[in-house]
Design a protein around this motif. Structure first.
Motif, PDB file in Angstrom:
ATOM      1  N   TRP A   1      -7.311   1.542  -5.360  1.00 48.50           N
ATOM      2  CA  TRP A   1      -8.436   1.740  -4.375  1.00 48.50           C
ATOM      3  C   TRP A   1      -7.965   3.040  -3.394  1.00 48.50           C
ATOM      4  O   TRP A   1      -7.035   2.461  -2.925  1.00 48.50           O
ATOM      5  CB  TRP A   1      -8.573   0.517  -4.017  1.00 48.50           C
ATOM      6  CG  TRP A   1      -9.599   0.587  -3.020  1.00 48.50           C
ATOM      7  CD1 TRP A   1      -9.641   0.517  -1.652  1.00 48.50           C
ATOM      8  CD2 TRP A   1     -11.188   0.465  -3.281  1.00 48.50           C
ATOM      9  NE1 TRP A   1     -10.863   0.801  -1.184  1.00 48.50           N
ATOM     10  CE2 TRP A   1     -11.757   0.441  -2.189  1.00 48.50           C
ATOM     11  CE3 TRP A   1     -11.925   0.536  -4.387  1.00 48.50           C
ATOM     12  CZ2 TRP A   1     -13.152   0.386  -1.931  1.00 48.50           C
ATOM     13  CZ3 TRP A   1     -13.260   0.405  -4.270  1.00 48.50           C
ATOM     14  CH2 TRP A   1     -14.026   0.440  -3.183  1.00 48.50           C
ATOM     15  N   CYS A   2      -8.709   3.950  -3.243  1.00 52.42           N
ATOM     16  CA  CYS A   2      -8.723   4.817  -2.388  1.00 52.42           C
ATOM     17  C   CYS A   2      -9.605   4.475  -0.959  1.00 52.42           C
ATOM     18  O   CYS A   2     -10.538   4.692  -1.076  1.00 52.42           O
ATOM     19  CB  CYS A   2      -9.089   6.271  -2.802  1.00 52.42           C
ATOM     20  SG  CYS A   2      -8.656   7.700  -1.734  1.00 52.42           S
ATOM     21  N   ARG A   3      -8.659   4.135   0.007  1.00 51.96           N
ATOM     22  CA  ARG A   3      -9.666   4.022   1.225  1.00 51.96           C
ATOM     23  C   ARG A   3     -10.355   5.145   1.846  1.00 51.96           C
ATOM     24  O   ARG A   3     -11.341   5.012   2.534  1.00 51.96           O
ATOM     25  CB  ARG A   3      -8.577   3.305   2.310  1.00 51.96           C
ATOM     26  CG  ARG A   3      -7.633   2.189   1.871  1.00 51.96           C
ATOM     27  CD  ARG A   3      -6.798   1.681   2.856  1.00 51.96           C
ATOM     28  NE  ARG A   3      -5.814   0.830   2.298  1.00 51.96           N
ATOM     29  CZ  ARG A   3      -4.829   0.071   3.155  1.00 51.96           C
ATOM     30  NH1 ARG A   3      -4.686   0.589   4.204  1.00 51.96           N
ATOM     31  NH2 ARG A   3      -4.165  -0.829   2.685  1.00 51.96           N
ATOM     32  N   ARG A   4      -9.869   6.399   1.360  1.00 50.61           N
ATOM     33  CA  ARG A   4     -10.734   7.670   2.095  1.00 50.61           C
ATOM     34  C   ARG A   4     -11.835   7.743   1.486  1.00 50.61           C
ATOM     35  O   ARG A   4     -12.953   7.864   1.961  1.00 50.61           O
ATOM     36  CB  ARG A   4      -9.654   8.973   1.769  1.00 50.61           C
ATOM     37  CG  ARG A   4     -10.195  10.155   2.313  1.00 50.61           C
ATOM     38  CD  ARG A   4      -9.330  11.359   1.927  1.00 50.61           C
ATOM     39  NE  ARG A   4     -10.198  12.523   2.076  1.00 50.61           N
ATOM     40  CZ  ARG A   4      -9.840  13.737   1.542  1.00 50.61           C
ATOM     41  NH1 ARG A   4      -8.837  13.655   0.715  1.00 50.61           N
ATOM     42  NH2 ARG A   4     -10.196  14.612   2.060  1.00 50.61           N
TER      43      ARG A   4
ATOM     44  N   ARG B   1      -4.017  10.539   2.077  1.00 51.85           N
ATOM     45  CA  ARG B   1      -4.873   9.551   1.879  1.00 51.85           C
ATOM     46  C   ARG B   1      -3.925   8.216   1.594  1.00 51.85           C
ATOM     47  O   ARG B   1      -2.740   8.137   1.436  1.00 51.85           O
ATOM     48  CB  ARG B   1      -5.751   9.482   0.666  1.00 51.85           C
ATOM     49  CG  ARG B   1      -5.152   9.657  -0.768  1.00 51.85           C
ATOM     50  CD  ARG B   1      -6.136  10.029  -1.868  1.00 51.85           C
ATOM     51  NE  ARG B   1      -6.385  11.309  -1.614  1.00 51.85           N
ATOM     52  CZ  ARG B   1      -7.601  11.797  -2.531  1.00 51.85           C
ATOM     53  NH1 ARG B   1      -8.370  10.712  -3.178  1.00 51.85           N
ATOM     54  NH2 ARG B   1      -7.725  13.192  -2.532  1.00 51.85           N
ATOM     55  N   THR B   2      -4.327   7.037   1.873  1.00 56.71           N
ATOM     56  CA  THR B   2      -3.862   5.702   1.832  1.00 56.71           C
ATOM     57  C   THR B   2      -4.456   4.990   0.904  1.00 56.71           C
ATOM     58  O   THR B   2      -5.778   4.779   0.552  1.00 56.71           O
ATOM     59  CB  THR B   2      -3.921   4.974   3.204  1.00 56.71           C
ATOM     60  OG1 THR B   2      -3.177   5.433   4.273  1.00 56.71           O
ATOM     61  CG2 THR B   2      -3.349   3.379   3.014  1.00 56.71           C
ATOM     62  N   VAL B   3      -3.658   4.292  -0.172  1.00 48.26           N
ATOM     63  CA  VAL B   3      -4.423   3.635  -1.556  1.00 48.26           C
ATOM     64  C   VAL B   3      -3.735   2.338  -1.563  1.00 48.26           C
ATOM     65  O   VAL B   3      -2.724   2.129  -1.239  1.00 48.26           O
ATOM     66  CB  VAL B   3      -4.181   4.646  -2.619  1.00 48.26           C
ATOM     67  CG1 VAL B   3      -4.727   5.822  -2.423  1.00 48.26           C
ATOM     68  CG2 VAL B   3      -2.415   4.702  -3.034  1.00 48.26           C
ATOM     69  N   ASP B   4      -4.327   1.494  -2.436  1.00 47.88           N
ATOM     70  CA  ASP B   4      -4.102   0.106  -2.639  1.00 47.88           C
ATOM     71  C   ASP B   4      -3.949   0.251  -4.012  1.00 47.88           C
ATOM     72  O   ASP B   4      -4.585   0.228  -4.915  1.00 47.88           O
ATOM     73  CB  ASP B   4      -5.202  -0.821  -2.383  1.00 47.88           C
ATOM     74  CG  ASP B   4      -5.350  -1.030  -0.804  1.00 47.88           C
ATOM     75  OD1 ASP B   4      -4.478  -1.595  -0.239  1.00 47.88           O
ATOM     76  OD2 ASP B   4      -6.397  -0.652  -0.614  1.00 47.88           O
TER      77      ASP B   4
ATOM     78  N   ALA C   1       0.958  -1.262   0.002  1.00 48.48           N
ATOM     79  CA  ALA C   1      -0.015   0.082   0.124  1.00 48.48           C
ATOM     80  C   ALA C   1       0.925   1.310  -0.025  1.00 48.48           C
ATOM     81  O   ALA C   1       2.085   1.269   0.454  1.00 48.48           O
ATOM     82  CB  ALA C   1      -0.845  -0.228   1.107  1.00 48.48           C
TER      83      ALA C   1
ATOM     84  N   GLU D   1     -13.183   5.099  -0.570  1.00 45.72           N
ATOM     85  CA  GLU D   1     -13.792   3.972  -0.834  1.00 45.72           C
ATOM     86  C   GLU D   1     -14.362   3.835  -2.279  1.00 45.72           C
ATOM     87  O   GLU D   1     -15.401   3.275  -2.684  1.00 45.72           O
ATOM     88  CB  GLU D   1     -14.841   3.706   0.030  1.00 45.72           C
ATOM     89  CG  GLU D   1     -14.624   3.629   1.433  1.00 45.72           C
ATOM     90  CD  GLU D   1     -15.687   3.126   2.385  1.00 45.72           C
ATOM     91  OE1 GLU D   1     -16.725   3.261   2.134  1.00 45.72           O
ATOM     92  OE2 GLU D   1     -15.369   2.667   3.470  1.00 45.72           O
TER      93      GLU D   1
END
Length: 328
Positions: A192-195, A173-176, A157, A197
Motif C-alpha cells: 500500500w503506497c501512502r503517497r 515514498r513510504t509503503v506498507d 513499514a 493511497e
C-alpha cells in the motif's frame, strides 16, 4: 547396483562422451558400466538417451552419434563434448565465495540445498577453496530483497527511493508491505503506497534505496492483493499506445520497460516491434531520442512527427541537412 537419481544420471551423461572419446578403439559395455558403477541395462539406457542429445538444430550432423560393434561401443561424433566438465581453480573459488555469500542472506528458502552444493564444490576444489577471507559485495537487488523480507517478517513499514520508468522519475515514498512476488524471474513488492493511497507493485531492481521503519505496516481494509494471472503490468485505462520498432541494439527496452506486446520484425534486421502504454508521451519522446536512431515510432502519428522534428533540429545544429531536405 541400482538406478541412480536424476542429478547423478545427468553427471554421468556429461562424463560418458569424454570417457568414450578417450578410448578411440571402443570399450565393452560391461567395462563401462563397471567404471561408472551402474548396471549394463542402465548404461545402455544412458547411451540411447545420448543419441537424442547434441547441438542446436537437432538434425543429422548435430546429434551425438555412437557406433556398436558386438558388445563394444565408441563415439563417432561427440558434438563438442570431448572434454570432461571441470572447474578451474579460479572458477571453483569464485563459486565457493558466491555460495557462502548466498548462505548469509536472510530468508533463504533453499538453505539445505545450497549447503550441500557448497560442501560438494569445496570438496572438489580441495585446498583451493580454503581462501583467505575476502570482502564480498552482495548484489544490490539481493540486499533489497533481504530488507523487504525482513520488513514483511516483522510487519514493518518501508521507506523507498523508487524509479518509475514510464515517467523517467525517481520518487520517494513510504509503503506498507503486503507480499513478495516472483514473476518471470523478477522480484516485486506489493504494498500500500501512502503517497498515492493505493496498492502498487514495485520491481525490486528499480528500488534505489530501502529502509525498514520503526512503525508497523498497516495496509487499510481497502488494500487488496492484485490478480497477476494476466501479468504484473496493468496500464491505467485510457493510456495511449506507443508502438515502436527497436533495432537489435535497443532490444533491451522490451525487457526493462513494461510492454503490452512484443514481436520480432525484419526491419530493422533482428529488431522488435513493441507496444508501450503511457499517459506521458513526453517520456516516450525522450526515450526514443535517447536511443539515438535505434528506435522508430510507428504510432501515434503525432509522436512520430515530434521525434522527426527533434531529429531535424539536432542535425541542423551541426549544419547537417536531414535526408530528403533541400537547402536554399
Amino acid at each position: 547396483m541400482s538406478t541412480t537419481s536424476t542429478p547423478d544420471r545427468m553427471t554421468r551423461l556429461l562424463a560418458l562422451i569424454p570417457y568414450l572419446t578417450a578410448r578411440p578403439g571402443g570399450v565393452r559395455v560391461q567395462e563401462a558400466a563397471r567404471d561408472f558403477g551402474v548396471t549394463e541395462r542402465q548404461l545402455r539406457s544412458d547411451l540411447e538417451l545420448l543419441w537424442m542429445c547434441g547441438l542446436p538444430g537437432h538434425g543429422p550432423g548435430d546429434l551425438i552419434d555412437l557406433s556398436f560393434e558386438g558388445d563394444r561401443v565408441h563415439v563417432t561424433f561427440p558434438a563438442g563434448m570431448e572434454r570432461p566438465l571441470r572447474l578451474t581453480t579460479d572458477e571453483a573459488v569464485a563459486l565457493v565465495v558466491a555460495l557462502k555469500t548466498l548462505l548469509e542472506l536472510p530468508g533463504l528458502a533453499e538453505r539445505e540445498a545450497v549447503s550441500r552444493a557448497l560442501a560438494k564444490v569445496s570438496a572438489a576444489a580441495g585446498h583451493a577453496a580454503e581462501v583467505t577471507p575476502v570482502t564480498v559485495s552482495v548484489d544490490a537487488r539481493e540486499e533489497t530483497l533481504a530488507v523487504v523480507r525482513d520488513a514483511l517478517q516483522r510487519t514493518r513499514a518501508l521507506h523507498l527511493h523508487y524509479y518509475v520508468p514510464t515517467r523517467d522519475e525517481r520518487t520517494e515514498r513510504t509503503v506498507d508491505p503486503m507480499r513478495l512476488l516472483l514473476v518471470d524471474g523478477r522480484w516485486y513488492l506489493e504494498a500500500w503506497c501512502r503517497r498515492v493511497e493505493g496498492v502498487r507493485l514495485f520491481r525490486l531492481d528499480r528500488v534505489d534505496d530501502v529502509a525498514v521503519l520503526d512503525e508497523p505496516a498497516a495496509p487499510p481494509p481497502e488494500a487488496h492483493e492484485r490478480d497477476v494471472e494476466a501479468g504484473v503490468y496493468q496500464p491505467e485505462p485510457g493510456s495511449p499506445a506507443v508502438r515502436l520498432r527497436l533495432s537489435r541494439r535497443s532490444r533491451w527496452v522490451a525487457e526493462y520497460y513494461p510492454v503490452d506486446s512484443v514481436a520480432p520484425v525484419d526491419d530493422p534486421p533482428g529488431g522488435l516491434a513493441v507496444t508501450v502504454r503511457t499517459a506521458d508521451l513526453a517520456w516516450a519522446r525522450r526515450l526514443v531520442a535517447s536511443l539515438g536512431g535505434d528506435a522508430l515510432v510507428d504510432e501515434p502519428a503525432g509522436l512520430a512527427e515530434q521525434v522527426a522534428a527533434d531529429a531535424r533540429a539536432a542535425l541542423a545544429r551541426y549544419g547537417i541537412d536531414a535526408p530528403g531536405s533541400t537547402t536554399g
